[in-house]
Design a protein around this motif. Structure first.
Motif, PDB file in Angstrom:
ATOM      1  N   ALA A  27       7.603  -6.598 -35.786  1.00 28.15           N
ATOM      2  CA  ALA A  27       6.902  -6.271 -34.759  1.00 28.15           C
ATOM      3  C   ALA A  27       6.198  -7.491 -33.961  1.00 28.15           C
ATOM      4  CB  ALA A  27       5.620  -5.551 -35.185  1.00 28.15           C
ATOM      5  N   TRP A  28       5.686  -8.690 -34.777  1.00 32.37           N
ATOM      6  CA  TRP A  28       5.526  -9.999 -33.957  1.00 32.37           C
ATOM      7  C   TRP A  28       6.771 -10.502 -33.250  1.00 32.37           C
ATOM      8  CZ3 TRP A  28       0.843  -9.310 -32.831  1.00 32.37           C
ATOM      9  CH2 TRP A  28      -0.076  -9.122 -33.785  1.00 32.37           C
ATOM     10  N   GLN A  29       7.864 -10.389 -33.916  1.00 33.52           N
ATOM     11  CA  GLN A  29       9.101 -10.922 -33.472  1.00 33.52           C
ATOM     12  C   GLN A  29       9.368 -10.424 -32.194  1.00 33.52           C
ATOM     13  OE1 GLN A  29      11.023 -13.478 -34.048  1.00 33.52           O
ATOM     14  NE2 GLN A  29      11.021 -13.880 -36.420  1.00 33.52           N
ATOM     15  N   ALA A  30       9.374  -8.984 -32.164  1.00 34.09           N
ATOM     16  CA  ALA A  30       9.681  -8.127 -31.209  1.00 34.09           C
ATOM     17  C   ALA A  30       8.902  -8.360 -29.698  1.00 34.09           C
ATOM     18  CB  ALA A  30       9.438  -6.545 -31.343  1.00 34.09           C
ATOM     19  N   GLN A  31       7.577  -8.591 -30.257  1.00 39.34           N
ATOM     20  CA  GLN A  31       6.581  -9.049 -28.929  1.00 39.34           C
ATOM     21  C   GLN A  31       6.895 -10.440 -28.582  1.00 39.34           C
ATOM     22  OE1 GLN A  31       4.364  -6.890 -27.821  1.00 39.34           O
ATOM     23  NE2 GLN A  31       4.018  -8.601 -26.390  1.00 39.34           N
ATOM     24  N   ALA A  32       7.292 -11.425 -29.339  1.00 43.54           N
ATOM     25  CA  ALA A  32       7.769 -12.774 -28.957  1.00 43.54           C
ATOM     26  C   ALA A  32       8.902 -12.555 -27.968  1.00 43.54           C
ATOM     27  CB  ALA A  32       7.825 -13.473 -30.115  1.00 43.54           C
ATOM     28  N   LEU A  33       9.862 -11.755 -28.462  1.00 42.28           N
ATOM     29  CA  LEU A  33      11.106 -11.535 -27.624  1.00 42.28           C
ATOM     30  C   LEU A  33      10.579 -10.805 -26.354  1.00 42.28           C
ATOM     31  CD1 LEU A  33      14.091 -11.929 -27.531  1.00 42.28           C
ATOM     32  CD2 LEU A  33      14.464  -9.919 -28.688  1.00 42.28           C
ATOM     33  N   ALA A  34       9.637  -9.933 -26.268  1.00 39.70           N
ATOM     34  CA  ALA A  34       9.454  -9.421 -25.225  1.00 39.70           C
ATOM     35  C   ALA A  34       8.656 -10.362 -24.007  1.00 39.70           C
ATOM     36  CB  ALA A  34       8.409  -8.307 -25.438  1.00 39.70           C
ATOM     37  N   ARG A  35       8.030 -11.301 -24.537  1.00 41.42           N
ATOM     38  CA  ARG A  35       7.267 -12.606 -23.722  1.00 41.42           C
ATOM     39  C   ARG A  35       8.363 -13.322 -23.268  1.00 41.42           C
ATOM     40  NH1 ARG A  35       3.331 -12.522 -27.969  1.00 41.42           N
ATOM     41  NH2 ARG A  35       4.128 -14.596 -28.621  1.00 41.42           N
ATOM     42  N   ALA A  36       9.312 -13.616 -24.004  1.00 41.57           N
ATOM     43  CA  ALA A  36      10.333 -14.544 -23.599  1.00 41.57           C
ATOM     44  C   ALA A  36      11.144 -14.063 -22.507  1.00 41.57           C
ATOM     45  CB  ALA A  36      11.164 -14.940 -24.875  1.00 41.57           C
ATOM     46  N   VAL A  37      11.572 -12.555 -22.939  1.00 40.09           N
ATOM     47  CA  VAL A  37      12.381 -12.068 -21.882  1.00 40.09           C
ATOM     48  C   VAL A  37      11.573 -11.990 -20.327  1.00 40.09           C
ATOM     49  CG1 VAL A  37      13.317  -9.898 -21.167  1.00 40.09           C
ATOM     50  CG2 VAL A  37      13.629 -10.566 -23.298  1.00 40.09           C
ATOM     51  N   GLY A  38      10.274 -11.667 -20.733  1.00 43.97           N
ATOM     52  CA  GLY A  38       9.214 -11.486 -19.473  1.00 43.97           C
ATOM     53  C   GLY A  38       9.295 -12.855 -18.835  1.00 43.97           C
ATOM     54  N   SER A  39       9.080 -13.987 -19.255  1.00 46.71           N
ATOM     55  CA  SER A  39       8.754 -15.326 -18.987  1.00 46.71           C
ATOM     56  C   SER A  39      10.098 -15.578 -18.117  1.00 46.71           C
ATOM     57  CB  SER A  39       8.514 -16.423 -19.976  1.00 46.71           C
ATOM     58  OG  SER A  39       7.276 -16.002 -20.352  1.00 46.71           O
ATOM     59  N   ARG A  40      11.308 -15.429 -18.764  1.00 44.85           N
ATOM     60  CA  ARG A  40      12.622 -15.565 -18.057  1.00 44.85           C
ATOM     61  C   ARG A  40      12.878 -14.846 -16.678  1.00 44.85           C
ATOM     62  NH1 ARG A  40      17.559 -17.956 -20.079  1.00 44.85           N
ATOM     63  NH2 ARG A  40      15.959 -18.795 -21.575  1.00 44.85           N
ATOM     64  N   LEU A  41      12.627 -13.540 -16.796  1.00 50.70           N
ATOM     65  CA  LEU A  41      12.584 -12.815 -15.690  1.00 50.70           C
ATOM     66  C   LEU A  41      11.613 -13.148 -14.510  1.00 50.70           C
ATOM     67  CD1 LEU A  41      13.383  -9.120 -17.072  1.00 50.70           C
ATOM     68  CD2 LEU A  41      15.045 -10.620 -15.879  1.00 50.70           C
ATOM     69  N   ALA A  42      10.454 -13.629 -14.856  1.00 45.80           N
ATOM     70  CA  ALA A  42       9.583 -14.170 -13.926  1.00 45.80           C
ATOM     71  C   ALA A  42       9.890 -15.335 -13.250  1.00 45.80           C
ATOM     72  CB  ALA A  42       8.320 -14.571 -14.568  1.00 45.80           C
ATOM     73  N   LEU A  43      11.075 -16.216 -13.795  1.00 45.86           N
ATOM     74  CA  LEU A  43      11.269 -17.392 -13.208  1.00 45.86           C
ATOM     75  C   LEU A  43      12.535 -17.342 -12.367  1.00 45.86           C
ATOM     76  CD1 LEU A  43      10.998 -19.989 -16.077  1.00 45.86           C
ATOM     77  CD2 LEU A  43       9.640 -19.696 -13.950  1.00 45.86           C
ATOM     78  N   CYS A  44      13.474 -16.510 -13.114  1.00 46.51           N
ATOM     79  CA  CYS A  44      14.783 -16.348 -12.309  1.00 46.51           C
ATOM     80  C   CYS A  44      15.530 -14.861 -12.431  1.00 46.51           C
ATOM     81  CB  CYS A  44      15.806 -17.138 -12.926  1.00 46.51           C
ATOM     82  SG  CYS A  44      16.029 -16.914 -14.832  1.00 46.51           S
ATOM     83  N   GLY A  45      14.617 -13.639 -12.531  1.00 41.28           N
ATOM     84  CA  GLY A  45      14.988 -12.334 -12.255  1.00 41.28           C
ATOM     85  C   GLY A  45      14.932 -11.963 -11.053  1.00 41.28           C
ATOM     86  N   PRO A  46      15.403 -10.598 -10.588  1.00 47.19           N
ATOM     87  CA  PRO A  46      15.328 -10.171  -9.329  1.00 47.19           C
ATOM     88  C   PRO A  46      13.970 -10.120  -8.826  1.00 47.19           C
ATOM     89  CG  PRO A  46      16.343  -8.682 -10.813  1.00 47.19           C
ATOM     90  CD  PRO A  46      15.722  -9.483 -11.689  1.00 47.19           C
ATOM     91  N   MET A  47      13.605 -10.267  -7.420  1.00 47.35           N
ATOM     92  CA  MET A  47      12.296 -10.804  -7.171  1.00 47.35           C
ATOM     93  C   MET A  47      11.516  -9.416  -7.153  1.00 47.35           C
ATOM     94  SD  MET A  47      12.381 -13.684  -6.033  1.00 47.35           S
ATOM     95  CE  MET A  47      10.708 -13.525  -4.767  1.00 47.35           C
ATOM     96  N   GLU A  48      11.890  -8.370  -7.094  1.00 52.03           N
ATOM     97  CA  GLU A  48      11.039  -7.069  -7.317  1.00 52.03           C
ATOM     98  C   GLU A  48      10.533  -6.915  -8.765  1.00 52.03           C
ATOM     99  OE1 GLU A  48      14.185  -6.846  -6.302  1.00 52.03           O
ATOM    100  OE2 GLU A  48      15.393  -5.435  -7.463  1.00 52.03           O
ATOM    101  N   LEU A  49      11.083  -7.585  -9.441  1.00 49.76           N
ATOM    102  CA  LEU A  49      10.651  -7.575 -11.036  1.00 49.76           C
ATOM    103  C   LEU A  49       9.810  -8.603 -11.522  1.00 49.76           C
ATOM    104  CD1 LEU A  49      13.771  -6.496 -12.905  1.00 49.76           C
ATOM    105  CD2 LEU A  49      12.390  -5.010 -12.034  1.00 49.76           C
ATOM    106  N   ARG A  50       9.420  -9.638 -10.454  1.00 52.80           N
ATOM    107  CA  ARG A  50       8.936 -10.985 -11.022  1.00 52.80           C
ATOM    108  C   ARG A  50       7.408 -10.643 -11.548  1.00 52.80           C
ATOM    109  NH1 ARG A  50      11.825 -16.073  -8.089  1.00 52.80           N
ATOM    110  NH2 ARG A  50      13.996 -15.251  -8.949  1.00 52.80           N
ATOM    111  N   SER A  51       6.549  -9.813 -10.570  1.00 57.35           N
ATOM    112  CA  SER A  51       5.234  -9.819 -11.043  1.00 57.35           C
ATOM    113  C   SER A  51       4.974  -8.997 -12.404  1.00 57.35           C
ATOM    114  CB  SER A  51       4.543  -8.944  -9.939  1.00 57.35           C
ATOM    115  OG  SER A  51       3.055  -8.437 -10.152  1.00 57.35           O
ATOM    116  N   GLU A  52       6.011  -7.865 -12.550  1.00 56.12           N
ATOM    117  CA  GLU A  52       5.793  -7.208 -13.756  1.00 56.12           C
ATOM    118  C   GLU A  52       6.176  -8.014 -14.997  1.00 56.12           C
ATOM    119  OE1 GLU A  52       4.765  -3.983 -14.843  1.00 56.12           O
ATOM    120  OE2 GLU A  52       4.439  -3.100 -13.112  1.00 56.12           O
ATOM    121  N   ALA A  53       7.321  -8.967 -14.734  1.00 58.49           N
ATOM    122  CA  ALA A  53       7.820  -9.698 -15.465  1.00 58.49           C
ATOM    123  C   ALA A  53       6.748 -10.774 -15.993  1.00 58.49           C
ATOM    124  CB  ALA A  53       9.180 -10.454 -15.338  1.00 58.49           C
ATOM    125  N   ARG A  54       6.095 -11.386 -15.069  1.00 55.57           N
ATOM    126  CA  ARG A  54       5.067 -12.357 -15.276  1.00 55.57           C
ATOM    127  C   ARG A  54       4.075 -11.764 -16.237  1.00 55.57           C
ATOM    128  NH1 ARG A  54       4.179 -13.304 -10.710  1.00 55.57           N
ATOM    129  NH2 ARG A  54       5.634 -15.034 -10.285  1.00 55.57           N
TER     130      ARG A  54
END
Length: 171
Positions: A27-54
């Motif tokens: 579960a902690w691994q899953a949460q760490a992966l969710a944070r990593a995906v969110g951080s990656r999308l916040a930097l270089c994902g579609p503009m409309e997703l960046r706020s949620e991704a952050r």
């Protein structure tokens, strides 16, 4: 490693977990992966997703998820994230992983008689649930964007914005 492969590895590891501590670690691994995906999308994902991704990238950042002994022994799987190929399938897979982690945590919380483990499960369930809400929000935004594109294509007609090409005979 690409996000979808990491997510699939996490789902397999969670399914293979035996015992409360293994489930907690996954579960902690899953949460760490969710944070990593969110951080990656916040930097270089579609503009409309960046706020949620952050916001996804920040969920549970202050908790001791990465201090879990099983996570420490094998390292955080999320550290292997090299990129996100297709955003929608990656987010859909992440939603499955977070949902499965939440369900597994409910099972651990219900079966444990240890107060400390119970509250760790509750904290992890809250983080997984909040992360899942953010992922669902991003999936909704992607679906809205796709519907808008479809409406624009319908307005443009079968020939695009300019209409049919003029014929040589009609000129």
């Amino acid at each position: 490693m690409e996000a979808e492969r990491l997510i699939e590895a996490g789902r397999r590891a969670l399914a293979d977990s035996r015992g409360a501590l293994d489930v907690m670690a996954e579960a902690w691994q899953a949460q760490a992966l969710a944070r990593a995906v969110g951080s990656r999308l916040a930097l270089c994902g579609p503009m409309e997703l960046r706020s949620e991704a952050r916001a996804l990238g920040e969920i549970g950042a202050g908790c001791s998820a990465l201090d879990h002994p099983t996570v420490l022994s094998g390292g955080a799987r999320a550290a292997q994230l090299s990129g996100i190929g297709e955003v929608r399938p990656a987010l859909a897979g992440l939603a499955l992983l977070l949902g499965e982690a939440g369900i597994a945590l409910v099972g651990v919380a219900c079966d444990t008689g240890e107060d400390g483990l119970y509250w760790q499960c509750i904290e992890a369930m809250d983080a997984a649930d909040e992360s899942l809400d953010r992922v669902h929000g991003m999936l909704r935004r992607l679906a809205e964007r796709e519907r808008e594109r479809d409406r624009e294509r319908e307005r443009d007609g079968p020939y695009g914005i300019r209409g049919p090409a003029p014929s040589a005979a009609g000129s």
